[in-house]
Write a protein that holds these residues in place. Sequence first.
Motif, PDB file in Angstrom:
ATOM      1  N   VAL A 173       0.829  -0.814  -0.181  1.00 35.15           N
ATOM      2  CA  VAL A 173      -0.110  -0.358  -0.599  1.00 35.15           C
ATOM      3  C   VAL A 173       0.977   1.429  -0.110  1.00 35.15           C
ATOM      4  O   VAL A 173       2.183   0.578   0.291  1.00 35.15           O
ATOM      5  N   ILE A 174       0.817   2.370  -0.793  1.00 36.09           N
ATOM      6  CA  ILE A 174       1.207   3.334  -1.488  1.00 36.09           C
ATOM      7  C   ILE A 174       0.873   4.338  -0.392  1.00 36.09           C
ATOM      8  O   ILE A 174      -0.663   5.286  -0.429  1.00 36.09           O
ATOM      9  N   ILE A 175       1.386   5.034   0.423  1.00 37.62           N
ATOM     10  CA  ILE A 175       0.666   6.167   0.981  1.00 37.62           C
ATOM     11  C   ILE A 175       1.630   7.108   1.378  1.00 37.62           C
ATOM     12  O   ILE A 175       2.480   7.321   1.295  1.00 37.62           O
ATOM     13  N   PRO A 176       1.437   8.460   1.690  1.00 35.35           N
ATOM     14  CA  PRO A 176       2.198   9.868   2.081  1.00 35.35           C
ATOM     15  C   PRO A 176       2.576   9.365   3.417  1.00 35.35           C
ATOM     16  O   PRO A 176       1.987   8.861   3.948  1.00 35.35           O
TER      17      PRO A 176
ATOM     18  N   ILE B 216      11.577   6.486  10.298  1.00 33.38           N
ATOM     19  CA  ILE B 216      12.092   5.986   8.999  1.00 33.38           C
ATOM     20  C   ILE B 216      11.016   4.532   9.114  1.00 33.38           C
ATOM     21  O   ILE B 216      10.765   4.785   8.279  1.00 33.38           O
ATOM     22  N   LYS B 217      11.361   4.016  10.233  1.00 30.72           N
ATOM     23  CA  LYS B 217      11.359   2.081   9.992  1.00 30.72           C
ATOM     24  C   LYS B 217       9.999   2.185  10.261  1.00 30.72           C
ATOM     25  O   LYS B 217       9.648   1.216  10.141  1.00 30.72           O
ATOM     26  N   SER B 218       9.589   3.196  10.353  1.00 36.01           N
ATOM     27  CA  SER B 218       7.969   2.899  10.961  1.00 36.01           C
ATOM     28  C   SER B 218       7.115   4.033  10.043  1.00 36.01           C
ATOM     29  O   SER B 218       6.256   4.478   9.987  1.00 36.01           O
ATOM     30  N   GLY B 219       7.517   4.481   8.772  1.00 38.21           N
ATOM     31  CA  GLY B 219       6.911   5.524   7.647  1.00 38.21           C
ATOM     32  C   GLY B 219       7.213   6.487   7.990  1.00 38.21           C
ATOM     33  O   GLY B 219       6.547   7.465   7.431  1.00 38.21           O
TER      34      GLY B 219
ATOM     35  N   ALA C 195       5.648   6.593   1.468  1.00 37.44           N
ATOM     36  CA  ALA C 195       5.621   5.135   2.339  1.00 37.44           C
ATOM     37  C   ALA C 195       5.247   3.990   1.868  1.00 37.44           C
ATOM     38  O   ALA C 195       4.147   4.433   1.382  1.00 37.44           O
ATOM     39  N   LEU C 196       5.560   2.838   1.719  1.00 43.70           N
ATOM     40  CA  LEU C 196       5.329   1.629   1.106  1.00 43.70           C
ATOM     41  C   LEU C 196       5.169   0.920   2.032  1.00 43.70           C
ATOM     42  O   LEU C 196       6.199   0.250   2.936  1.00 43.70           O
TER      43      LEU C 196
ATOM     44  N   VAL D  24      10.782   3.941   2.237  1.00 45.75           N
ATOM     45  CA  VAL D  24      10.556   4.922   2.441  1.00 45.75           C
ATOM     46  C   VAL D  24      11.107   6.151   1.330  1.00 45.75           C
ATOM     47  O   VAL D  24      12.369   6.291   1.093  1.00 45.75           O
ATOM     48  N   ILE D  25      10.860   6.958   0.700  1.00 44.19           N
ATOM     49  CA  ILE D  25      11.042   8.513   0.311  1.00 44.19           C
ATOM     50  C   ILE D  25      10.598   9.508   0.434  1.00 44.19           C
ATOM     51  O   ILE D  25       9.682   9.582   0.797  1.00 44.19           O
ATOM     52  N   VAL D  26      11.870  10.219   0.571  1.00 48.14           N
ATOM     53  CA  VAL D  26      11.348  11.554   1.273  1.00 48.14           C
ATOM     54  C   VAL D  26      11.884  12.862  -0.201  1.00 48.14           C
ATOM     55  O   VAL D  26      13.215  12.784  -0.026  1.00 48.14           O
ATOM     56  N   ASP D  27      11.198  13.495  -0.344  1.00 47.71           N
ATOM     57  CA  ASP D  27      11.800  14.798  -1.586  1.00 47.71           C
ATOM     58  C   ASP D  27      12.302  13.813  -2.256  1.00 47.71           C
ATOM     59  O   ASP D  27      13.321  14.709  -2.921  1.00 47.71           O
ATOM     60  N   GLY D  28      11.661  12.689  -2.892  1.00 49.79           N
ATOM     61  CA  GLY D  28      12.318  12.118  -4.217  1.00 49.79           C
ATOM     62  C   GLY D  28      13.511  11.346  -4.277  1.00 49.79           C
ATOM     63  O   GLY D  28      13.566  10.837  -5.187  1.00 49.79           O
TER      64      GLY D  28
END
Length: 460
Positions: free
Chosen positions: A55-58, A113-116, A382-383, A413-417
């Motif tokens: 699931v892909i979430i903000p 980070i490890k929890s999204g 966050a995936l 986890v992706i932040v700022d691309g």
Amino acid sequence: MLVSGGTVITMDAHRRVIKNGAVRIRDNRIEQVGKADELRKSGGADVQIDADGMVIIPGLIDTHVHLAQALIRGCADDTELIGWLQKFVWPLQGNFDARDGKASAELCMLEMIKSGTTTFLESLLHSRYGFDGIANSLQESGMRGVLSKTVMGLPSYGGKESIMHPGMIEDAQTTLRDVEAHFKRWNGAANDRIKVWYGARSLGGCTPELFSQIATEARKLGTGITMHLSEVKEDVKYTQENFGMMPAEFMKKLGFVGPNVVFVHGVWLTEKEWAILAEKGATLAHCPSSNMKIASGIAPIPEMIRAGVNVSLGCDGGPSNNCYDMIREMKTASLLQKARLLDPLVMDAETVLEMATIRGAKALGLQDEIGSIEVGKKADLALVSMNKPHLTPVHNPVSHLVYAAEGSDVDTVIVDGKLVMEKRIVKTLDEELVLQEANERGGKLLERTGIVISPKWPPA
Ligand SMILES: [Zn+2]
């Protein structure tokens, strides 16, 4: 970068949930959101992320964090707030040096980070934790964060005077100047991932004049303020006895309440005060685990939302929660209100996910930049892997996220691309090193403070 194959929970205005969806990212922004087939057809990508079964979430937004408390987790259990502060938390934090501050901040960021969690609001950084070291760690971590530097004038909590540990005491004019200096140096740094706010010490920790001054200076800089308010009954007693007003009325009278303000806890706010927050556009950061563990009380969140208050979510700190896992916090937030009001409808999974995403973005004034997966917004995602016994089968991904998942289900986890974590491997901070440093510094800190943690059951 093309993230494709999972279910995208967009949190956009229509709350679209796209099965077999995809998100295309260019630089640090979201370029396309839609069906995977269509996005794949529309061109290749340098980096392909397979989100099948996810699931892909903000990225989640934690609006109340104490970075310096990760190192003292489990050091102040089973105590109410003021004793908790006076006997454990302040003496421990009053013995911090800048290396402890950095070690604790990195440990905390690693856990987030490890929890999204991709964005956080740190609420009270005292000078001794080393602001620059922590800001450097934030830059390196790849996360997005707001660092609030403590502003205070009195070593008191509410009407309880001079109870603060000497190591925590700072003076009004120095702390005000500190915020300005940190703001000039760090606000907007790391491609705008770092912001600097005012962290007003609680009621009793600032004079009324100082609260007004903070509000004026924050407006001048165009930045935000965060502050604990009505967390415990002592807050109410203090403003009623000294000023004949309730806490939020008092803050309003001082010109403090506005859309750039995030109050925290609000357990004892009254209906009249909810109206003040709603009218002024201020946010309330709700921290249910902390309120339950320190036995502060239960904030009437559904009532506040109905009154028009923007309510976001926060994990608070290592000795009050005792973890920084927003996925667990979402479940707690929902269940607590259902049990309080004996009504399963009062706090559904959808509302709680809004508090952890889009309403958190609004709290930080970043609703046009983050908090949902929409074209043009910054790429913070966050995936969450659903390929787990406790998440199979997926009938309703929003339900699973709030009621069944946990932080460790977050895969990428992706932040700022940029990829900050891929398949649970953090790519920015060195996980092993951070844990090692935290162990060492945590041990030395306890020795230096002289606080002995004695488990009730003696070790053999
Ligand atoms: Zn707090």
